[in-house]
Design a protein around this motif. Sequence first.
Motif, mmCIF file in Angstrom:
data_model
loop_
_atom_site.group_PDB
_atom_site.id
_atom_site.type_symbol
_atom_site.label_atom_id
_atom_site.label_comp_id
_atom_site.label_asym_id
_atom_site.label_seq_id
_atom_site.Cartn_x
_atom_site.Cartn_y
_atom_site.Cartn_z
ATOM 1 N N LEU A 30 0.859 -1.051 -0.058
ATOM 2 C CA LEU A 30 0.058 0.022 0.168
ATOM 3 C C LEU A 30 0.952 1.213 -0.117
ATOM 4 O O LEU A 30 0.644 2.101 -0.953
ATOM 5 C CB LEU A 30 -0.918 -0.161 1.181
ATOM 6 N N SER A 31 1.972 1.228 0.991
ATOM 7 C CA SER A 31 2.846 2.390 0.773
ATOM 8 C C SER A 31 3.669 2.601 -0.441
ATOM 9 O O SER A 31 3.673 3.708 -0.928
ATOM 10 C CB SER A 31 3.857 2.176 2.020
ATOM 11 N N LEU A 32 4.088 1.480 -1.155
ATOM 12 C CA LEU A 32 4.916 1.840 -2.373
ATOM 13 C C LEU A 32 3.830 2.143 -3.492
ATOM 14 O O LEU A 32 4.392 2.898 -4.342
ATOM 15 C CB LEU A 32 5.349 0.410 -2.553
ATOM 16 N N GLU A 33 2.642 1.669 -3.435
ATOM 17 C CA GLU A 33 1.819 2.116 -4.502
ATOM 18 C C GLU A 33 1.563 3.575 -4.436
ATOM 19 O O GLU A 33 1.393 4.243 -5.424
ATOM 20 C CB GLU A 33 0.615 1.284 -4.437
ATOM 21 N N ALA A 34 1.497 4.026 -3.085
ATOM 22 C CA ALA A 34 1.198 5.500 -2.895
ATOM 23 C C ALA A 34 2.203 6.321 -3.401
ATOM 24 O O ALA A 34 2.114 7.382 -4.073
ATOM 25 C CB ALA A 34 0.921 5.769 -1.314
ATOM 26 N N PHE A 35 3.513 5.904 -3.139
ATOM 27 C CA PHE A 35 4.671 6.552 -3.609
ATOM 28 C C PHE A 35 4.888 6.477 -5.118
ATOM 29 O O PHE A 35 5.274 7.207 -5.640
ATOM 30 C CB PHE A 35 6.103 5.766 -3.034
ATOM 31 N N GLN A 36 4.214 5.513 -5.701
ATOM 32 C CA GLN A 36 4.296 4.992 -7.177
ATOM 33 C C GLN A 36 3.389 6.426 -7.830
ATOM 34 O O GLN A 36 3.694 6.547 -9.230
ATOM 35 C CB GLN A 36 3.944 3.854 -7.538
ATOM 36 N N SER A 37 2.154 6.771 -7.266
ATOM 37 C CA SER A 37 1.381 7.651 -8.024
ATOM 38 C C SER A 37 2.283 8.777 -8.452
ATOM 39 O O SER A 37 3.082 9.640 -7.939
ATOM 40 C CB SER A 37 0.600 8.243 -6.789
#
Length: 206
Positions: A44-51
């Motif tokens: 969830l954290s990495l997907e948020a950073f990927q935005s």
Amino acid sequence: MHPIVGEDGLARPAWAAADTMLRDYYDHEWGMPVRDETGLFERLSLEAFQSGLSWATILRKRGAFREAFAGFDPDAVASFGASDATRLMADAGIVRNRRKIDATIQNARATVALREEQGLAALIWSFQPATTPMPETGADVPTTSPESIALAKELRRRGFAHVGPTTMFALMEAVGIVDTHLLGSHRRGSSGIWAADGTRAERGSA
């Protein structure tokens, strides 16, 4: 674009066909079930950073992210304070975006709070749909779904940040909640959660 057959004779989507790092991630991790709290908090954290960035950028920095965020242990990250945020903003190994850093710390605290009820894993998996997409080409893969919209809304209600419907759909793809492997890909149906016809399989179904 339809799946691309590589030199090894295996068919993959275009995004996983050229770059070795992305190919290995696609072949061994993407779309496989993740049901533990730490694993889901990390993704969830990495997907948020990927935005707003490419997934390759995040994947290349994954080791640095893990070191910077204490292995994505929710308890450890929940205890981060202002000095940790300052430290993270000075860490060239990760994506230095204060809004995303603050969101990750906030989300760790929300994850810990969820333990009083069903917990992060049970909450996220409760939004698994009855059927999954059956895309033939990359253009057929959706970027949101009714479930990802509902999940984003529920997480925000629970105090999470940077969890929009598109980001949550990407999370659902990455952890096996939906199967968006292209028809014809060698990984289609490999999670054991989804049958070939897009319905839930017996093994591993939620």
